[in-house]
Design a protein around this motif. Structure first.
Motif, PDB file in Angstrom:
ATOM      1  N   ILE A  11       0.633  -1.199  -0.091  1.00  0.00           N
ATOM      2  CA  ILE A  11       0.101   0.075  -0.057  1.00  0.00           C
ATOM      3  C   ILE A  11       1.307   1.757   0.142  1.00  0.00           C
ATOM      4  O   ILE A  11       0.447   2.915  -0.804  1.00  0.00           O
ATOM      5  CB  ILE A  11      -0.503  -0.095   1.133  1.00  0.00           C
ATOM      6  N   HIS A  12       1.583   1.379   1.064  1.00  0.00           N
ATOM      7  CA  HIS A  12       2.407   2.702   0.784  1.00  0.00           C
ATOM      8  C   HIS A  12       3.652   2.600  -0.210  1.00  0.00           C
ATOM      9  O   HIS A  12       3.579   3.792  -0.616  1.00  0.00           O
ATOM     10  CB  HIS A  12       3.388   2.144   1.907  1.00  0.00           C
ATOM     11  N   ASN A  13       3.721   1.468  -1.161  1.00  0.00           N
ATOM     12  CA  ASN A  13       5.277   1.734  -2.025  1.00  0.00           C
ATOM     13  C   ASN A  13       3.742   1.931  -3.331  1.00  0.00           C
ATOM     14  O   ASN A  13       4.852   2.754  -4.146  1.00  0.00           O
ATOM     15  CB  ASN A  13       5.304   0.519  -2.294  1.00  0.00           C
ATOM     16  N   PHE A  14       2.851   1.638  -3.358  1.00  0.00           N
ATOM     17  CA  PHE A  14       2.142   2.125  -4.848  1.00  0.00           C
ATOM     18  C   PHE A  14       2.180   4.047  -4.612  1.00  0.00           C
ATOM     19  O   PHE A  14       2.588   4.249  -5.977  1.00  0.00           O
ATOM     20  CB  PHE A  14       0.038   2.490  -4.001  1.00  0.00           C
ATOM     21  N   PRO A  15       2.263   4.839  -3.363  1.00  0.00           N
ATOM     22  CA  PRO A  15       2.023   5.891  -4.248  1.00  0.00           C
ATOM     23  C   PRO A  15       3.369   6.448  -4.065  1.00  0.00           C
ATOM     24  O   PRO A  15       4.140   7.330  -5.566  1.00  0.00           O
ATOM     25  CB  PRO A  15       1.220   6.807  -2.802  1.00  0.00           C
ATOM     26  N   GLU A  16       4.426   5.690  -3.648  1.00  0.00           N
ATOM     27  CA  GLU A  16       6.499   5.852  -3.505  1.00  0.00           C
ATOM     28  C   GLU A  16       6.013   5.767  -4.985  1.00  0.00           C
ATOM     29  O   GLU A  16       7.241   6.153  -6.245  1.00  0.00           O
ATOM     30  CB  GLU A  16       6.802   4.644  -2.477  1.00  0.00           C
ATOM     31  N   GLY A  17       5.579   5.000  -5.825  1.00  0.00           N
ATOM     32  CA  GLY A  17       6.231   4.307  -7.410  1.00  0.00           C
ATOM     33  C   GLY A  17       5.605   5.074  -8.405  1.00  0.00           C
ATOM     34  O   GLY A  17       6.236   5.674  -9.210  1.00  0.00           O
ATOM     35  N   LEU A  18       4.546   5.874  -7.878  1.00  0.00           N
ATOM     36  CA  LEU A  18       3.734   7.293  -9.204  1.00  0.00           C
ATOM     37  C   LEU A  18       4.148   8.359  -8.645  1.00  0.00           C
ATOM     38  O   LEU A  18       5.046   8.784  -9.423  1.00  0.00           O
ATOM     39  CB  LEU A  18       2.557   6.804  -7.800  1.00  0.00           C
ATOM     40  N   ALA A  19       5.474   8.522  -7.029  1.00  0.00           N
ATOM     41  CA  ALA A  19       6.334   9.477  -7.554  1.00  0.00           C
ATOM     42  C   ALA A  19       7.632   9.528  -7.922  1.00  0.00           C
ATOM     43  O   ALA A  19       8.355  10.700  -8.447  1.00  0.00           O
ATOM     44  CB  ALA A  19       6.714  10.035  -5.048  1.00  0.00           C
ATOM     45  N   THR A  20       8.242   8.394  -7.317  1.00  0.00           N
ATOM     46  CA  THR A  20       9.920   8.292  -8.409  1.00  0.00           C
ATOM     47  C   THR A  20       9.409   8.296  -9.847  1.00  0.00           C
ATOM     48  O   THR A  20      10.243   8.609 -10.469  1.00  0.00           O
ATOM     49  CB  THR A  20      10.053   6.613  -8.020  1.00  0.00           C
ATOM     50  N   PHE A  21       7.561   7.615 -10.903  1.00  0.00           N
ATOM     51  CA  PHE A  21       7.800   7.708 -12.417  1.00  0.00           C
ATOM     52  C   PHE A  21       7.949   9.189 -12.718  1.00  0.00           C
ATOM     53  O   PHE A  21       7.871   8.995 -13.466  1.00  0.00           O
ATOM     54  CB  PHE A  21       6.617   6.971 -12.137  1.00  0.00           C
ATOM     55  N   ALA A  22       7.069   9.806 -11.096  1.00  0.00           N
ATOM     56  CA  ALA A  22       6.634  10.704 -12.604  1.00  0.00           C
ATOM     57  C   ALA A  22       7.913  11.773 -12.509  1.00  0.00           C
ATOM     58  O   ALA A  22       8.534  12.474 -13.015  1.00  0.00           O
ATOM     59  CB  ALA A  22       5.635  11.512 -11.387  1.00  0.00           C
ATOM     60  N   ALA A  23       8.945  11.434 -11.319  1.00  0.00           N
ATOM     61  CA  ALA A  23       9.800  12.324 -11.061  1.00  0.00           C
ATOM     62  C   ALA A  23      10.790  12.696 -12.436  1.00  0.00           C
ATOM     63  O   ALA A  23      11.828  13.019 -12.749  1.00  0.00           O
ATOM     64  CB  ALA A  23      10.705  12.192  -9.569  1.00  0.00           C
ATOM     65  N   ALA A  24      10.968  10.648 -12.737  1.00  0.00           N
ATOM     66  CA  ALA A  24      11.884  10.233 -13.704  1.00  0.00           C
ATOM     67  C   ALA A  24      11.709  11.107 -14.659  1.00  0.00           C
ATOM     68  O   ALA A  24      12.503  11.013 -15.675  1.00  0.00           O
ATOM     69  CB  ALA A  24      12.151   8.764 -13.649  1.00  0.00           C
ATOM     70  N   LEU A  25       9.981  10.528 -14.916  1.00  0.00           N
ATOM     71  CA  LEU A  25       9.522  10.827 -15.936  1.00  0.00           C
ATOM     72  C   LEU A  25       9.515  12.882 -17.005  1.00  0.00           C
ATOM     73  O   LEU A  25      10.163  12.451 -17.996  1.00  0.00           O
ATOM     74  CB  LEU A  25       7.875  10.204 -16.590  1.00  0.00           C
ATOM     75  N   THR A  26       9.894  13.725 -15.138  1.00  0.00           N
ATOM     76  CA  THR A  26       9.959  15.494 -16.131  1.00  0.00           C
ATOM     77  C   THR A  26      11.768  14.932 -16.173  1.00  0.00           C
ATOM     78  O   THR A  26      12.435  16.058 -17.245  1.00  0.00           O
ATOM     79  CB  THR A  26       9.511  15.944 -14.569  1.00  0.00           C
ATOM     80  N   ASP A  27      12.614  14.383 -15.420  1.00  0.00           N
ATOM     81  CA  ASP A  27      13.702  14.640 -15.421  1.00  0.00           C
ATOM     82  C   ASP A  27      14.598  13.767 -14.538  1.00  0.00           C
ATOM     83  O   ASP A  27      14.751  13.256 -13.494  1.00  0.00           O
ATOM     84  CB  ASP A  27      14.696  16.094 -14.371  1.00  0.00           C
ATOM     85  N   PRO A  28      14.948  12.454 -15.896  1.00  0.00           N
ATOM     86  CA  PRO A  28      15.620  11.937 -15.236  1.00  0.00           C
ATOM     87  C   PRO A  28      16.924  11.570 -14.455  1.00  0.00           C
ATOM     88  O   PRO A  28      16.940  10.979 -13.520  1.00  0.00           O
ATOM     89  CB  PRO A  28      16.548  11.226 -16.544  1.00  0.00           C
ATOM     90  N   ALA A  29      17.793  12.203 -14.326  1.00  0.00           N
ATOM     91  CA  ALA A  29      19.154  12.632 -13.687  1.00  0.00           C
ATOM     92  C   ALA A  29      18.137  13.225 -12.047  1.00  0.00           C
ATOM     93  O   ALA A  29      18.280  12.296 -10.799  1.00  0.00           O
ATOM     94  CB  ALA A  29      19.726  14.116 -13.529  1.00  0.00           C
ATOM     95  N   ILE A  30      17.304  13.080 -11.529  1.00  0.00           N
ATOM     96  CA  ILE A  30      16.501  14.115 -10.382  1.00  0.00           C
ATOM     97  C   ILE A  30      15.748  12.226  -9.814  1.00  0.00           C
ATOM     98  O   ILE A  30      15.412  12.012  -8.631  1.00  0.00           O
ATOM     99  CB  ILE A  30      15.429  14.332 -10.625  1.00  0.00           C
ATOM    100  N   GLY A  31      14.879  11.281 -10.988  1.00  0.00           N
ATOM    101  CA  GLY A  31      14.264  10.292 -11.001  1.00  0.00           C
ATOM    102  C   GLY A  31      15.444   9.005 -10.900  1.00  0.00           C
ATOM    103  O   GLY A  31      14.999   8.432  -9.637  1.00  0.00           O
ATOM    104  N   LEU A  32      16.617   9.608 -11.207  1.00  0.00           N
ATOM    105  CA  LEU A  32      17.566   8.490 -10.581  1.00  0.00           C
ATOM    106  C   LEU A  32      17.914   8.733  -9.040  1.00  0.00           C
ATOM    107  O   LEU A  32      18.282   7.558  -8.446  1.00  0.00           O
ATOM    108  CB  LEU A  32      18.998   8.585 -11.684  1.00  0.00           C
TER     109      LEU A  32
END
Length: 284
Positions: free
Chosen positions: A150-171
């Protein structure tokens, strides 16, 4: 764009599957390296807090401002930030505190609840079984796996959205989330292993709890891409910042202090901020 989506999904997948590292530690380590975990979790918190305020929230407001203007953007960005905090806060409150995998529990403490530990203390076999409570251990492990999912669901969306916008930040965020997932893998694997005696079952439940992170990213992308505008994206990105700040302050940093000395957690926090700041400066 397709390449960036694949990269963002790949980073989210790797971050989620770091629960497997926790499983390996649970199986092969005799004691918890609390000093390392304290610094590592503090480091993750520093990365998340710094990038949330200096990059993610700023980019979110800029995205909205391009359409609605600076005043509306500031209001909507701020609202998105606190909506993210409320979302992850509600999820956290729905999980019983004892089964919450974000409560710091070293390996030694988890193993104290096993029948083997009770028998070693000289208790009778029946008492040892009652003290260990295989069913209770299994319930604890399964609830931990569910809670992490349950916790990882929004965390996954957060990581994905950040990486989609800026791969360096996403990494950077993916690495921070991966470190954050290591003790979660321990929290799932230890009770399931001692309840069932099966390393395979313990590993797979830990693995499945981590898979929810890329699943959350994928579902979020499929749902949002049909009506993703600069305003919707900005609001979502601001919510991502709120989610990560809450995780850092409510889970990562308190766990870092529990695992080790308070100063070690602070050193890790500052180091995380410094590394994140340096990496952003290098990509200017």
């Amino acid at each position: 764009m397709d390449d960036r989506v694949l990269l963002a999904f790949g980073l989210t997948l790797l971050a989620g599957l770091a629960t497997g590292i926790g499983s390996a530690i649970a199986f092969f380590a005799r004691t918890t390296n609390t000093r390392f975990l304290s610094v590592a979790l503090g480091f993750s918190a520093g990365v998340m807090i710094y990038v949330s305020f200096t990059e993610i929230l700023t980019q979110a407001i800029e995205s909205i401002a391009a359409v609605r203007g600076p005043t509306a953007a500031a209001w909507l960005g701020t609202a998105g930030f606190f909506c993210g905090i409320v979302l992850i806060g509600v999820i956290d409150r729905l999980i019983p505190s004892y089964e919450n995998p974000h409560e710091a529990r070293p390996l030694e403490q988890l193993r104290e609840r096993t029948p083997e530990a009770a028998a070693a203390a000289g208790m009778p076999a029946r008492a040892a079984t009652a003290a260990g409570g295989e069913k209770r251990l299994l319930r604890m492990g399964l609830l931990s796996a569910l809670a992490i999912g349950i916790h990882n669901f929004p965390e996954g969306l957060a990581t994905f959205a950040a990486a989609l916008t800026d791969p360096a930040i996403g990494l950077s965020i993916a690495v921070a989330v991966a470190i954050h997932n290591i003790p979660e893998g321990i929290a799932v694997s230890v009770p399931i292993y001692y309840a069932t005696g099966s390393r395979r079952k313990a590993f797979w439940f830990s693995f499945l709890s981590g898979v929810s992170e890329p699943v959350g990213a994928l579902l979020g992308f499929l749902v949002l891409r049909t009506f993703l505008s600069p305003v919707v994206f900005g609001f979502l990105f601001a919510a991502v910042a709120g989610i990560m700040v809450f995780i850092s302050l409510d889970e990562l940093f308190p766990a870092a202090r529990e695992y080790g000395q308070g100063h070690l957690a602070i050193y890790g926090l500052v180091a995380g901020m410094a590394v994140m700041a340096l990496s952003l400066l290098l990509f200017l």
